[in-house]
Write a protein that holds these residues in place. Structure first.
Motif, PDB file in Angstrom:
ATOM      1  N   SER A  34       0.792  -1.220   0.000  1.00 57.21           N
ATOM      2  CA  SER A  34       0.000   0.000   0.000  1.00 57.21           C
ATOM      3  C   SER A  34       0.827   1.273   0.000  1.00 57.21           C
ATOM      4  N   HIS A  35       2.140   1.198   0.205  1.00 62.83           N
ATOM      5  CA  HIS A  35       2.968   2.399   0.262  1.00 62.83           C
ATOM      6  C   HIS A  35       3.817   2.605  -0.987  1.00 62.83           C
ATOM      7  N   SER A  81       8.449  12.829  -2.519  1.00 67.07           N
ATOM      8  CA  SER A  81       7.084  12.441  -2.178  1.00 67.07           C
ATOM      9  C   SER A  81       6.173  12.638  -3.384  1.00 67.07           C
ATOM     10  N   HIS A 128      -0.958  13.443  -4.075  1.00 72.19           N
ATOM     11  CA  HIS A 128      -2.186  12.737  -4.422  1.00 72.19           C
ATOM     12  C   HIS A 128      -2.807  13.250  -5.713  1.00 72.19           C
ATOM     13  N   CYS A 147       8.371  10.546 -10.063  1.00 72.21           N
ATOM     14  CA  CYS A 147       7.739  11.859  -9.906  1.00 72.21           C
ATOM     15  C   CYS A 147       7.708  12.647 -11.208  1.00 72.21           C
ATOM     16  N   GLU A 187       4.007   6.215  -2.716  1.00 71.66           N
ATOM     17  CA  GLU A 187       4.253   7.369  -1.854  1.00 71.66           C
ATOM     18  C   GLU A 187       5.477   8.174  -2.245  1.00 71.66           C
ATOM     19  N   ALA A 188       6.483   7.545  -2.880  1.00 70.13           N
ATOM     20  CA  ALA A 188       7.725   8.253  -3.200  1.00 70.13           C
ATOM     21  C   ALA A 188       8.281   7.777  -4.542  1.00 70.13           C
TER      22      ALA A 188
END
Length: 89
Positions: free
Chosen positions: A14-15, A26, A29, A43, A18-19
């Motif tokens: 689930s993580h 980070s 959302h 990113c 996140e990054a």
């Protein structure tokens, strides 16, 4: 089941969004996430492209290493061949 995310192996993953996989920035959302090789988030297109180039260089080094290893094994196999005449009485 709810909102829990599952990886391919049905484990808790689930993580993983996140990054960034490269720079660890980070991931917001409401921002774009750039994916590569399954579940590797980035990113930006630049981070994803840098990872692609890193992977390509690693793959190329591996191919060159395997080719050299095969050539060495062929030379070794040739040097182990015995020639001569067998006399049977």
């Amino acid at each position: 089941m709810g909102s829990r995310m599952l990886s391919y192996a049905e484990g808790d993953d689930s993580h993983f969004l996140e990054a960034c996989s490269l720079c660890s920035k980070s991931l917001g959302h409401n921002s774009d996430i750039f994916m590569y090789r399954g579940n590797n988030p980035f990113c930006s297109q630049e981070c994803r492209q840098e990872q692609i180039e890193i992977d390509d260089a690693s793959d190329k080094k591996l191919r060159v290493s395997l080719k050299k290893s095969r050539e060495t094994n062929k030379k070794s196999a040739k040097s182990n061949v015995q020639t001569g005449t067998l006399l049977v009485a």
